[in-house]
Motif scaffolding. Sequence first.
Motif, short mmCIF file in Angstrom:
data_model
loop_
_atom_site.label_atom_id
_atom_site.label_comp_id
_atom_site.label_asym_id
_atom_site.label_seq_id
_atom_site.Cartn_x
_atom_site.Cartn_y
_atom_site.Cartn_z
N LYS A 207 0.83 -1.20 0.00
CA LYS A 207 0.00 0.00 0.00
C LYS A 207 0.87 1.26 0.00
O LYS A 207 0.58 2.23 -0.71
CB LYS A 207 -0.92 -0.01 1.24
N ARG A 210 2.40 1.69 -3.48
CA ARG A 210 1.35 2.10 -4.43
C ARG A 210 0.97 3.56 -4.23
O ARG A 210 0.88 4.33 -5.21
CB ARG A 210 0.12 1.22 -4.25
N ASN A 211 0.76 3.97 -2.99
CA ASN A 211 0.39 5.36 -2.71
C ASN A 211 1.50 6.32 -3.14
O ASN A 211 1.22 7.41 -3.67
CB ASN A 211 0.08 5.55 -1.22
N ILE A 214 1.40 6.63 -7.01
CA ILE A 214 0.26 7.43 -7.46
C ILE A 214 0.53 8.92 -7.23
O ILE A 214 0.30 9.76 -8.11
CB ILE A 214 -1.03 6.99 -6.74
N LYS A 217 3.19 10.15 -9.71
CA LYS A 217 2.66 10.27 -11.08
C LYS A 217 1.86 11.56 -11.22
O LYS A 217 1.89 12.20 -12.28
CB LYS A 217 1.79 9.06 -11.41
N ILE A 245 1.61 -4.09 -8.35
CA ILE A 245 1.52 -2.68 -8.74
C ILE A 245 1.87 -2.51 -10.22
O ILE A 245 1.30 -1.69 -10.92
CB ILE A 245 2.46 -1.82 -7.87
N THR A 274 -1.55 -0.93 -10.72
CA THR A 274 -1.55 0.54 -10.70
C THR A 274 -1.10 1.10 -12.04
O THR A 274 -1.68 2.04 -12.56
CB THR A 274 -0.62 1.06 -9.58
N ASP A 275 -0.06 0.50 -12.63
CA ASP A 275 0.45 0.97 -13.92
C ASP A 275 1.28 -0.14 -14.56
O ASP A 275 2.33 -0.51 -14.03
CB ASP A 275 1.30 2.23 -13.72
#
Length: 548
Positions: A207, A210-211, A214, A217, A245, A274-275
């Motif tokens: 997490k 990932r955060n 994000i 980005k 992710i 995520t990407d």
Amino acid sequence: MKTRYKVLLLIVVALTALSFTRPAERYFEIAKNLDIFATLFKEVNALYVDDVNPNKLVRTGIDAMLNSLDPYTNYIPEDEVEDYRTINTGQYGGIGAITRELGKRTVVTMIMEGFGAQKNGLKIGDEIIKIDDIELAKLTREESGQLMKGQVGTPVTLTVKRPGVEQPIKIDFKRERIKVNNVPYSGMLGEDIAYIQLSDFTPDAGKEVRNALIALKEKGAKGVILDLRGNPGGLLMEAVNITNIFIPKGKLVVSTKGKIPENNLNYETLNAPTDVDIPVTVLINRGSASASEIVAGSVQDYDRGVIIGEKSFGKGLVQVSRPLSYNSQLKVTTAKYYTATGRCIQVLDYAHRREDGSVESIPDSLKRPFKTSTGRTVYDGGGIDPDIISNAVEAHLVTQVLFEKGFLFDFATQYVLKHPEPVSPREFALSDETYQEFVNWMKNKNYSYKSYLEYELEKFQAEAKKEKYYGDLKAQLDQINNRIADSKKNELMLYKEEIKMLLEEEIVGRHLLERGSIEVGFKYDQDIKKAIDILHSPSQYKKILNQN
């Protein structure tokens, strides 16, 4: 000592016998050998010429027995369980300060952001002289560490000696739940590169990464550097979450295989990624192990990113914890893990030790090739091989001595007293004049040490005397010794750049804590520079991964 070896021999014999017997016979062997062990222990305790400590004697036997298996299978007694939980969860009850022993002093070396130590005014450089009313000088390092930690909500008072302040200072705290971040730093390198440093795989690691991605980005990141250097691993599922992710849902990340069928499991990505398109570089070194290798191996197996650095540690073993009586625990290796291509990166073969008990690496002749998704060849049996190799330069011995003895720490403390104004980590650089001040400050300090060359020379001289050649070689050996002594006088200038880097990290850390000390090192980091170059060259990035 003889008793210890008898005990260990009985246990090893029992384990060996169990490997070749049917279930009913195994149960009998277990009962028989436990009975032998218990009766032997009673006899030793009753008859041995000196009093024996039963806890210490049995602990010695347990540790030696488990050491014959692998370094990761450990007995954890009740008084060490809390530290073990801290390692696995990244949480403990405390004030959010990291301390270190420098000689007879216990000093604060880092303050964690947002916790009691920072809020109540504890500073890096403070020397702790009392915890509550107990003097630290009378305690061991382990005892003082236990006093600092405690039940959440309980009070603790530190008495500290602060540089530049004459009288000791008392500071009151209330212990709180401290959560160590898995991601100690994330930020932008330039306008378009995200940098995420991952130091642990405790709960929420996925997490946190990932955060961070994000958020970066949103700031314009077009490529990402995931730094796993020095990360020893942790929870397997967090490795899967981090891989997820960048890799689509439903892809195999890792499988585990053990003696018990229940340990033969496949772990796939469970969530939407995520990407899956952003270019990725992963930094690893010889300290990247276990879960770090799962992430790096998965990124490599799926040709999802470029791996940069040194060959990783090579730990392909999985451990689980089992409760034992009296609140103790056993951490035991139950399986080996395999990356998506099917390779096991375990480097040491603990199942086949030499006669002297030492462990061999998997020989190159037995390493097997595997193919990534684009057909690149990768190998098992020896860690993760990076796509781009960089040979990290280990700090010279003089630099290590200056750090370990606290000279860099103490000079930084004095520097900040004279220069209290905040600094910018990416712009700050120690001037030549200030470095010369450090060199002058060191003139009356004792930091003598023997270099590796001096140790080897001493061994050579001893051998020369034994072989009766010393008289003929004495003049040349004296000349070499003198040259080494002359060179050591100039070592502070010879290794100026690496010493200067550590001084800058110490100084900036006083102002900006861990984030600052990490950021100031970017300009020296060759792996980061290579990663930026790769991410800024799409054609080279695709060529490395054999992508069209």
